[in-house]
Design a protein around this motif. Structure first.
Motif, PDB file in Angstrom:
ATOM      1  N   THR A   1      -4.577  -1.249  38.655  1.00 25.44           N
ATOM      2  CA  THR A   1      -4.351  -2.029  37.440  1.00 25.44           C
ATOM      3  C   THR A   1      -3.131  -1.499  36.695  1.00 25.44           C
ATOM      4  O   THR A   1      -2.300  -2.281  36.213  1.00 25.44           O
ATOM      5  CB  THR A   1      -5.606  -1.990  36.540  1.00 25.44           C
ATOM      6  OG1 THR A   1      -6.711  -2.505  37.294  1.00 25.44           O
ATOM      7  CG2 THR A   1      -5.420  -2.822  35.287  1.00 25.44           C
ATOM      8  N   ALA A   2      -3.002  -0.186  36.609  1.00 24.79           N
ATOM      9  CA  ALA A   2      -1.838   0.415  35.940  1.00 24.79           C
ATOM     10  C   ALA A   2      -0.548   0.066  36.674  1.00 24.79           C
ATOM     11  O   ALA A   2       0.488  -0.186  36.038  1.00 24.79           O
ATOM     12  CB  ALA A   2      -2.012   1.928  35.837  1.00 24.79           C
TER      13      ALA A   2
ATOM     14  N   THR B   1      -4.550  -2.422  25.790  1.00 23.21           N
ATOM     15  CA  THR B   1      -3.805  -1.550  24.872  1.00 23.21           C
ATOM     16  C   THR B   1      -2.295  -1.576  25.102  1.00 23.21           C
ATOM     17  O   THR B   1      -1.568  -0.875  24.412  1.00 23.21           O
ATOM     18  CB  THR B   1      -4.297  -0.097  25.011  1.00 23.21           C
ATOM     19  OG1 THR B   1      -4.142   0.300  26.388  1.00 23.21           O
ATOM     20  CG2 THR B   1      -5.755   0.031  24.593  1.00 23.21           C
ATOM     21  N   HIS B   2      -1.839  -2.367  26.073  1.00 23.50           N
ATOM     22  CA  HIS B   2      -0.413  -2.426  26.412  1.00 23.50           C
ATOM     23  C   HIS B   2      -0.030  -3.874  26.726  1.00 23.50           C
ATOM     24  O   HIS B   2      -0.582  -4.459  27.664  1.00 23.50           O
ATOM     25  CB  HIS B   2      -0.105  -1.565  27.635  1.00 23.50           C
ATOM     26  CG  HIS B   2      -0.308  -0.109  27.428  1.00 23.50           C
ATOM     27  ND1 HIS B   2      -1.558   0.482  27.426  1.00 23.50           N
ATOM     28  CD2 HIS B   2       0.585   0.884  27.225  1.00 23.50           C
ATOM     29  CE1 HIS B   2      -1.430   1.777  27.237  1.00 23.50           C
ATOM     30  NE2 HIS B   2      -0.145   2.049  27.109  1.00 23.50           N
TER      31      HIS B   2
ATOM     32  N   SER C   1      -5.349   6.362  31.691  1.00 28.58           N
ATOM     33  CA  SER C   1      -6.761   6.042  31.477  1.00 28.58           C
ATOM     34  C   SER C   1      -7.184   4.748  32.170  1.00 28.58           C
ATOM     35  O   SER C   1      -8.338   4.339  32.068  1.00 28.58           O
ATOM     36  CB  SER C   1      -7.030   5.937  29.970  1.00 28.58           C
ATOM     37  OG  SER C   1      -6.225   4.919  29.408  1.00 28.58           O
ATOM     38  N   THR C   2      -6.263   4.111  32.869  1.00 25.28           N
ATOM     39  CA  THR C   2      -6.523   2.847  33.564  1.00 25.28           C
ATOM     40  C   THR C   2      -6.568   3.120  35.061  1.00 25.28           C
ATOM     41  O   THR C   2      -5.854   4.004  35.544  1.00 25.28           O
ATOM     42  CB  THR C   2      -5.385   1.853  33.249  1.00 25.28           C
ATOM     43  OG1 THR C   2      -5.307   1.690  31.843  1.00 25.28           O
ATOM     44  CG2 THR C   2      -5.599   0.509  33.906  1.00 25.28           C
TER      45      THR C   2
END
Length: 152
Positions: A124-125, A137-138, A119-120
């Protein structure tokens, strides 16, 4: 022969030497005395070597890597990630805003980090997956390893 314009009057400034006491002699480095231009020549030559290996090996070729026995596609993805994240590291040190193409990030992220949040946005992920940033969220990873094993 790998750089777009191969040098004809000098060598690519590779060094094979340990950089710490007891370090390995087979580690490849750019000769710092060659400056930024020399570093770029080393990076371009190294990228060309990887491209040549990936393009000339059949897809069923397998080779050892500490992250798992991999295939040409896996080794290409590993080389791309190394290039992307270390370019990011350099850009951060030079206070430059740099971002690679999202589709490239998505492909290598899917290949080597199947556990990354989908979802990122891919860049960025990828930065999160390689321990460079945290996500809302992580938490930031303090240790990480990609999964270089062959995908069927």
């Amino acid at each position: 022969m790998a750089p777009a314009t191969p040098p004809v009057d000098d060598h690519v400034p590779y060094l094979f030497e340990p950089r710490r006491p007891g370090g390995p002699w087979n580690a490849v480095h750019a000769d710092r005395a060659a400056g930024p231009e020399g570093l770029l020549r080393v990076l371009e030559a190294s990228g060309g070597l990887l491209i040549s290996m990936v393009q000339t090996k059949p897809p069923e070729t397998r080779a050892f890597h500490v992250s798992g026995v991999s295939d040409p596609e896996g080794f290409a993805a590993m080389g791309i990630i190394e290039t992307l994240v270390h370019t990011y590291d350099l850009a951060q040190g030079l206070e430059l805003n740099w971002q690679p193409p999202a589709d490239l990030c998505a492909r290598v992220l899917a290949r080597l980090f199947p556990d990354a949040p989908e979802s990122t946005d891919p860049w960025t992920a990828l930065l999160w997956a390689t321990g460079r940033i945290e996500l809302p969220t992580h938490p930031q990873r303090s240790a990480w390893m990609w999964d270089g094993t062959v995908r069927e």
